[in-house]
Design a protein around this motif. Structure first.
Motif, PDB file in Angstrom:
ATOM      1  N   THR A 232       0.934  -1.459   0.146  1.00 20.30           N
ATOM      2  CA  THR A 232      -0.086   0.014  -0.073  1.00 20.30           C
ATOM      3  C   THR A 232       0.830   1.174  -0.023  1.00 20.30           C
ATOM      4  O   THR A 232       1.805   1.168   0.642  1.00 20.30           O
ATOM      5  N   ALA A 252      -0.352   3.467   8.396  1.00 24.27           N
ATOM      6  CA  ALA A 252       0.698   3.069   7.470  1.00 24.27           C
ATOM      7  C   ALA A 252       1.722   2.185   8.674  1.00 24.27           C
ATOM      8  O   ALA A 252       2.752   1.394   8.342  1.00 24.27           O
ATOM      9  N   MET A 255       0.036  -1.355   9.319  1.00 25.21           N
ATOM     10  CA  MET A 255      -0.194  -2.161   8.032  1.00 25.21           C
ATOM     11  C   MET A 255       1.183  -3.026   7.869  1.00 25.21           C
ATOM     12  O   MET A 255       2.141  -2.497   7.752  1.00 25.21           O
ATOM     13  N   ALA A 258       3.100  -1.225   4.143  1.00 22.76           N
ATOM     14  CA  ALA A 258       2.875   0.254   3.782  1.00 22.76           C
ATOM     15  C   ALA A 258       3.714   1.315   4.055  1.00 22.76           C
ATOM     16  O   ALA A 258       4.604   1.230   4.778  1.00 22.76           O
TER      17      ALA A 258
END
Length: 291
Positions: A232, A252, A255, A258
């Motif tokens: 991501t 962020a 995850m 990410a």
């Protein structure tokens, strides 16, 4: 009504769910697919992604629908972020897209997150611009409850009030961009057309009704965000006054795969406000094995 078609894009209409979906598309059908999900309010696929079709279609198959309740998509009842995610899946299957990179802004970013959580097999990677769904409530408790109460008013009252044509377009543009003068003129004109469209506010109203609870957000994804396995990229403007940056920072960090890019002097519509930077980051991200 004449609708905006971005440079490099072609218009198609797809029969789905008893309705008709306007899809803007570009690029070779055999290229790696990218699905673009626009934001809320008076947005549609041509507005959010006006600057992206031409450069991205050089290497990818680009697919950008008007979500139910928005743009020129008709005959499909709009719903909340989970319904939007399921709609994207059905459209992808109907168009035989396969596993795709999904790029979403604001409301569309939240739809992309829900798609990755509900149907992970359909998502290769995510690009999220100021995504929704990452805060527990709107402002303080009083502000949140007041907002919830407004969403509970009858649609017969809310839709006409919210659909006041382009009377407040200038105010809305100042809220989502750091410098309105940098927006392409065709985008500003299309926002006005979308604002004047009958019942143009219904899609965003239904989204809010599904997302906002009495004491907190029903759509709060942070407790589940570790379940997003897709690589991501989160892209945020540091001057975003609509979507708190802290939510993207926390997401962020939680995850598995990410990274967060923040841009100074850039607002909520970061993909338009800082297009050149956005294009560089997306091109680099897609070239890192996330086609």
């Amino acid at each position: 009504m004449t609708r905006l078609v971005p440079p490099g894009a072609t218009v198609a209409h797809v029969d789905l769910d008893g309705g008709r979906v306007r899809v803007l598309h570009a690029g070779d059908s055999s290229a790696p697919p990218v699905i673009l999900a626009h934001g809320g309010s008076t947005d549609n696929a041509a507005i959010s992604w006006y600057r992206l079709f031409e450069p991205l279609s050089e290497t990818h198959r680009v697919i950008a629908p008007d979500l139910p309740g928005f743009g020129a998509t008709t005959g499909i009842e709009p719903g909340g972020p989970q319904e939007q995610a399921d709609f994207l899946l059905r459209l992808s299957e109907r168009m035989e897209v396969g596993r795709a990179t999904v790029c979403g802004v604001s409301m569309g970013g939240e739809a992309a997150l829900n798609l990755a959580l509900r149907h992970p097999e359909s998502v290769r990677a995510l690009v999220l611009v100021a995504p929704g769904g990452l805060v527990p409530r709107i402002g303080n408790r009083v502000a949140h409850t007041a907002t919830w109460l407004v969403t509970r008013l009858p649609e017969q009252l809310l839709v006409p009030v919210a659909s006041l044509g382009d009377r407040f377009v200038d105010i809305a543009l100042k809220a989502v961009t750091n410098d309105v003068s940098t927006l392409p003129a065709p985008v500003v004109e299309e926002i006005g057309r979308e604002a004047r469209r009958p019942r143009s506010s219904l899609g965003y109203l239904r989204y809010h009704r599904a997302a906002i609870g009495r004491t907190g957000m029903r759509n709060h994804l942070m407790p589940h965000i570790r379940g997003v396995q897709a690589p991501t990229l989160l892209f945020r403007g540091e001057n975003d006054s609509l979507m708190p940056l802290r939510g993207s920072r926390e997401a962020a960090a939680r995850m598995p795969d990410a990274r967060l890019v923040t841009v100074p002097d850039c607002g909520h519509w970061a993909q338009l406000d800082a297009h050149e930077r956005f294009l560089r980051e997306v091109t680099s991200f897609l070239g890192e094995g996330h086609p």
